[in-house]
Design an enzyme around this catalytic site. Structure first.
Site, PDB file in Angstrom:
ATOM      1  N   GLY A   1      71.630  75.952  54.380  1.00  0.00           N
ATOM      2  CA  GLY A   1      72.294  74.858  53.667  1.00  0.00           C
ATOM      3  C   GLY A   1      71.877  73.493  54.171  1.00  0.00           C
ATOM      4  N   HIS A   2      71.018  73.482  55.212  1.00  0.00           N
ATOM      5  CA  HIS A   2      70.546  72.209  55.775  1.00  0.00           C
ATOM      6  C   HIS A   2      69.065  71.996  55.489  1.00  0.00           C
ATOM      7  CE1 HIS A   2      74.343  72.260  57.833  1.00  0.00           C
ATOM      8  NE2 HIS A   2      74.030  73.350  58.523  1.00  0.00           N
TER       9      HIS A   2
ATOM     10  N   HIS B   1      78.507  70.117  58.242  1.00  0.00           N
ATOM     11  CA  HIS B   1      79.206  71.177  57.504  1.00  0.00           C
ATOM     12  C   HIS B   1      80.466  70.621  56.853  1.00  0.00           C
ATOM     13  CE1 HIS B   1      77.238  72.832  61.134  1.00  0.00           C
ATOM     14  NE2 HIS B   1      76.696  73.633  60.257  1.00  0.00           N
TER      15      HIS B   1
END
Lengths: 333, 333
Positions: free
Chosen positions: A56-57, A219
């Site tokens: 997700g990064h 996050h």
């Protein structure tokens, strides 16, 4: 939830296979356990450099696997730590006999699992050392972290230590260099919007139409303050001042200035942020010797940015400038 | 409207100055009139390559100014054509005596203004030729376009023709090459969300929470069909099939496959799209010889993607592979 995916369960597998197919010259992808490994690993006689963390990064970390940067990356599920088995498999895949260095962002799960992997690797006779990044000045302790969070410095550290490993530095030298980069770098981020983890299906947090959050984690962890929208100049001031006073950076310093997009912010806005940052640093008589502007450590489609400053010296500059060829960072080759 | 800006009126100026400060080795920015020019222009004896169009599609075009690609770019206001004065100033700045080639996306304002600039340049004794890109197979005629819109092929064409100009090709050779690239390339895009033009302050169009638009233009122009959200596999099928049948691409062809993000789509999703595209092309016995995955021709923070296929031969492949050093595309140097 609006995403270009086949199903939340398949996101990581589908993306990894796509990445492997786009970059067969650079990397090999394994899906059981998940890892992205340099196509030419192991490099005999050279230190292997392994990182990893929740997905997700992107492009971090898989997009930094290649020549002159990471030897392997271990992607967890979105915003979820990878497991020791992945890290051990990656360690074995890149061990060229000179030891393996782990680059670990300071999140509790990552730290614990990389520690366990190091023990497992040691039991198999592979020498492992670790570097922890904890450059986020926003908050002390956080949702997934004891101490400070590891953020933007991780990208710069992976480039610099990867170059040293490529040049034949020993494990101890790579570790010392990495600790120096972490010690000389500071970051802080902000969000205009939340993001949606595919398996959650809804926004990670709620932020009002007229609000922004300063000091956000990658996050979506809470930051320092939630406040009304402000101008780019004000936002950059709110991010840069805590960074500058923390190290502290001082007149005469030479820095690498890194303006990072969180994923959903247009490049045009990142250049506006960079412009404001140049004003502040000029005013403080700090020289920007190198810069990086773009989406490198993201939070899915979050709108926002982070600023990282790294105090440079000749050694760090030389390794930063060294040739690199990865999917996301490339120059000199 | 959530944006990292100082004011809607200052977006372009602030971003251009930030860009100049980030890349002083590559480019020089002028703010009156707005243009981004190679730092080493004019290149004596070489063709100058100039493009331009409305801002909001970054990195296109300014991020492609540098060695081996564009000599200059003329940015208009967001989603608004630049004016002939900008184009004329850029033409003069890059004229090295071998003529200047305009790369123009097929939008009525761009076409008209580049034509006017060409006349003004001719009156000043500068030889100008133009290439029009019109690769979008989605629709015939559109909100700002007679005929087909120019989209993703523009990026590939700027790289390929820029490499030829760098290698010393004549104006006529560059024009022929550009026309060939446009003739051999096709594109189509889709959107999951709209985007917000800073000076408008609200979304360009409305799209329901469970809807997507197939065939969207890069300014949010209507596409072919608005339909319920579907899987990445279905979306890629909807984009790839009209592209494949239009040229047509056939078994045995070798292509450059370009998966482009509209700005707000995470890289992880673009790799999922690329993966689906590889399946379709393999099934059609079309070989992907080169690829490009990332945000290159965007629509501010729009979520979505476009697919471009370019039929390759030795000439196009050689110029694609040639060294390039711009803010957004870099290899071999």
């Amino acid at each position: 939830m609006k995403k270009l995916i086949n199903s939340p369960e398949r996101v990581i597998d589908d993306a990894l296979v796509g990445m492997a197919r786009a970059h067969p010259d650079l990397l090999v992808v394994h899906t059981n356990p998940h890892m992205i490994v340099r196509a030419d690993a192991p490099m005999r006689g050279k230190v292997g450099v392994v990182s990893g963390g929740g997905s997700g990064h992107e492009p971090m970390h898989g997009g930094f696997v290649g020549k002159g940067m990471l030897s392997a990356a271990c992607p967890g599920a979105v915003f979820t730590s990878p497991v020791p088995d992945q890290m051990l498999a990656a360690t074995k895949a890149v061990d060229g006999g000179a030891g393996v260095l782990y680059i670990v962002k300071n999140y509790t799960g990552d730290v614990m699992n990389f520690e366990m992997a190091a023990e497992l690797a040691a039991a198999e006779g592979i020498e492992v050392a670790s570097i922890l990044t904890n450059d986020d000045v926003a908050v002390q302790d956080s949702l997934y972290t004891a101490g400070r969070r590891g953020v933007g410095v991780t990208v710069l550290l992976e480039k610099i230590v990867g170059a040293a490993a490529e040049a034949g530095a020993t494990l101890a030298e790579c570790q010392r260099l990495g600790e120096k980069v972490n010690a000389q770098g500071r970051s802080m981020g902000m969000a205009l919007t939340s993001c949606t983890v595919p398996q959650a299906g809804g926004p990670t947090f709620d932020l009002g139409e007229d609000e922004m959050e300063i000091g956000i984690g990658i996050h979506g962890e809470p930051g320092r303050i939630r406040m009304p929208l402000a101008s780019a100049a004000e936002v950059v001031e709110l991010l840069a001042m805590p960074i500058l006073t923390d190290l502290p950076f001082a007149a005469g310093d030479s820095v690498l200035a890194f303006v990072n997009g969180m994923g959903g912010t247009p490049l045009i806005e990142l250049y506006i942020v960079y412009n404001e940052l140049t004003r502040i640093l000029k005013d403080k008589q700090i020289t920007i010797a190198r810069n990086l502007v773009g989406n490198y450590i993201t939070s899915l489609e979050m709108a926002g940015c982070s600023i990282t400053l790294l105090k440079l010296d000749d050694e760090l500059t030389r390794f930063w400038d060294a040739p690199v060829h990865t999917p996301a960072l490339r120059w000199g080759m």
